[in-house]
Design a protein around this motif. Structure first.
Motif, PDB file in Angstrom:
ATOM      1  N   UNK A 208       0.861  -1.166   0.000  1.00  0.00           N
ATOM      2  CA  UNK A 208       0.000   0.000   0.000  1.00  0.00           C
ATOM      3  C   UNK A 208       0.907   1.228   0.000  1.00  0.00           C
ATOM      4  N   UNK A 209       0.773   2.050  -1.007  1.00  0.00           N
ATOM      5  CA  UNK A 209       1.694   3.174  -1.178  1.00  0.00           C
ATOM      6  C   UNK A 209       1.610   4.142   0.004  1.00  0.00           C
ATOM      7  N   UNK A 210       0.429   4.193   0.624  1.00  0.00           N
ATOM      8  CA  UNK A 210       0.292   5.129   1.754  1.00  0.00           C
ATOM      9  C   UNK A 210       1.030   4.641   2.995  1.00  0.00           C
ATOM     10  N   UNK A 211       1.115   3.307   3.187  1.00  0.00           N
ATOM     11  CA  UNK A 211       1.916   2.818   4.331  1.00  0.00           C
ATOM     12  C   UNK A 211       3.371   3.177   4.108  1.00  0.00           C
ATOM     13  N   UNK A 235      -5.117   9.913  -2.029  1.00  0.00           N
ATOM     14  CA  UNK A 235      -6.285   9.349  -2.705  1.00  0.00           C
ATOM     15  C   UNK A 235      -6.387   7.891  -2.251  1.00  0.00           C
ATOM     16  N   UNK A 236      -7.317   7.599  -1.339  1.00  0.00           N
ATOM     17  CA  UNK A 236      -7.359   6.248  -0.755  1.00  0.00           C
ATOM     18  C   UNK A 236      -7.747   5.172  -1.759  1.00  0.00           C
ATOM     19  N   UNK A 237      -8.207   5.566  -2.940  1.00  0.00           N
ATOM     20  CA  UNK A 237      -8.662   4.531  -3.883  1.00  0.00           C
ATOM     21  C   UNK A 237      -7.503   3.888  -4.662  1.00  0.00           C
ATOM     22  N   UNK A 238      -6.252   4.355  -4.449  1.00  0.00           N
ATOM     23  CA  UNK A 238      -5.130   3.764  -5.209  1.00  0.00           C
ATOM     24  C   UNK A 238      -4.929   2.304  -4.773  1.00  0.00           C
ATOM     25  N   UNK A 241       0.444  -1.389  -4.953  1.00  0.00           N
ATOM     26  CA  UNK A 241       1.305  -1.417  -6.138  1.00  0.00           C
ATOM     27  C   UNK A 241       2.503  -2.332  -5.907  1.00  0.00           C
ATOM     28  N   UNK A 242       3.037  -2.845  -6.992  1.00  0.00           N
ATOM     29  CA  UNK A 242       4.199  -3.737  -6.890  1.00  0.00           C
ATOM     30  C   UNK A 242       5.459  -2.895  -6.826  1.00  0.00           C
ATOM     31  N   UNK A 243       6.159  -2.967  -5.684  1.00  0.00           N
ATOM     32  CA  UNK A 243       7.391  -2.171  -5.556  1.00  0.00           C
ATOM     33  C   UNK A 243       8.251  -2.717  -4.428  1.00  0.00           C
TER      34      UNK A 243
END
Ligand SMILES: Nc1ncnc2c1ncn2[C@@H]1O[C@H](COP(=O)(O)OP(=O)(O)OP(=O)(O)O)[C@@H](O)[C@H]1O
Ligand SMILES: [Mg+2]
Length: 367
Positions: A208-211, A235-238, A241-243
């Motif tokens: 989760x990009x936000x974490x 934007x919580x709807x993202x 992502x693979x990273x």
């Protein structure tokens, strides 16, 4: 087959009349007093104003502060020698600014001399060729520095080892010298390691990009003495992502640290996330990408380093090594993403675009 001259002439004017409205090139016609008397739909779209609004206005409304001035247009009317100027920056109305190539020529309309101005907007072309050029320069500079760093690293290890051995042979007073050699060698090794940049393959997992960004926030809250807080606009709807989360964290941290160093307590830094669609990343069309922006309202990037900002060893600070952004660039590229920056006084924005998924076989090839 021969057609009458008259028929061809009639056909010609019919085509010309109806096709000028469908041209992609923006066309503007001035009367002999240099007032606007016609705009085609492409020109209306480019200027974001209708013919209705502009009819009868002076050409100066659009071309003030450019190389297209009254004297040149009058000369064109009298000599009929057409000219082309590239890189004309047109500032028309509030916040509407673009760069165009303009060709001006003399024409006759109903037997009266007029001027025809054709515009080609070139901002996008310019931006793309600048990006390609900077990309090549960045790779050349990075490879040169990596090569040098590699050459320095080996003898440095030997130097340190020898000093360590020597110190065993020396009395305590003399050991001061070897301690200094060892300390300085360690400092240099540290620098050389940063010059070499990240060398491991990313460990790709779904995150989760936000974490990931919240981790950056945590680190910053402990480490900055100015007590600058990061504002968040997520934007919580993202989707996840693979990273490699450590690498993305490092890249964002380098960018945020720069912002902290550039601003003072009255300024703010905002972490913003959005979904971006249909972006071009390294020449590839990407349907959906996560966009992370790091925005501050500080003084902006100094003018003299704007064009070489991401090159290694380019710094605007007296105590900077100029590696933070180059390393961030490498880390984002390892994810097939894109890092860019727009900056003016009061608004500096670093934009990271990351594809939502990674092609693992490509990762091995490219890194
Ligand atoms: N948000 C910002 N506002 C103003 N200037 C900035 C900002 N971010 C970067 N810069 C400028 O860009 C330069 C390059 O940054 P970079 O992180 O690559 O190197 P550095 O910060 O000088 O050194 P290092 O990060 O290696 O310690 C900085 O020295 C600074 O002048
Ligand atoms: Mg830095």
């Amino acid at each position: 087959m021969l057609h009458s001259r008259q028929k061809i002439q009639a056909l010609k004017s019919e085509y010309q009349q109806s096709l000028v409205n469908q041209l992609v090139t923006a066309v503007l016609i001035l009367d002999k007093n240099l007032n606007i008397c016609y705009l085609n739909p492409a020109a209306e779209a480019l200027l974001i104003k209708s013919m209705h609004k502009l009819y009868g206005s002076s050409f100066n409304l659009i071309f003030s502060n450019t190389s297209i001035n009254e004297a040149r247009l009058q000369q064109l009317l009298s000599t009929e020698q057409e000219f082309t100027d590239s890189d004309i920056v047109i500032e028309f109305g509030k916040n509407h600014r673009f760069t165009a190539e303009v060709t001006a020529s003399a024409v006759e309309f109903k037997h009266i001399p007029h001027l025809l101005l054709e515009f080609k907007q070139i901002d996008q072309q310019k931006q793309i060729s600048l990006e390609v050029f900077q990309q090549q320069q960045w790779i050349a500079a990075r490879d040169l520095i990596k090569g040098l760093a590699h050459e320095i690293k080996n003898p440095l290890g030997g130097l340190r080892g020898a000093a360590q051995l020597l110190s065993k042979e020396l009395n305590q007073e003399q050991q001061e010298y070897t301690t200094m050699i060892i300390e300085q060698a360690d400092r240099l090794t540290n620098l050389v390691d940063r010059l070499l940049g990240p060398n491991q393959l990313p460990e790709i997992k779904k995150h989760n990009i936000h974490s990931v960004l919240e981790k950056v926030n945590q680190v910053i809250s402990y480490s900055n003495n100015q007590r600058i807080e990061l504002l968040r606009d997520y934007d919580p709807s993202i989707p996840n992502i693979e990273c490699d989360q450590e690498k993305i964290q490092q890249a964002v941290l380098n960018i945020v640290n720069n912002a902290i160093q550039a601003i003072d307590q009255n300024n703010t830094i905002t972490l913003k996330t959005r979904i971006a669609s249909n972006k071009t990343i390294n020449g590839q069309k990407v349907k959906l990408a996560a966009q992370i922006s790091i925005v501050d309202n500080g003084p902006g990037i100094p003018d003299k380093i704007q064009d070489t900002l991401f090159y290694p060893m380019v710094s605007g600070r007296t105590d900077g090594t100029g590696l933070g952004l180059s390393i961030a660039q490498t880390l984002i590229k390892q994810h097939h993403g894109k890092l860019s920056c727009i900056s003016r006084t009061g608004h500096t924005e670093f934009i990271i675009l990351l594809p939502l998924t990674q092609n693992v076989s490509l990762l091995k090839e490219n890194n």
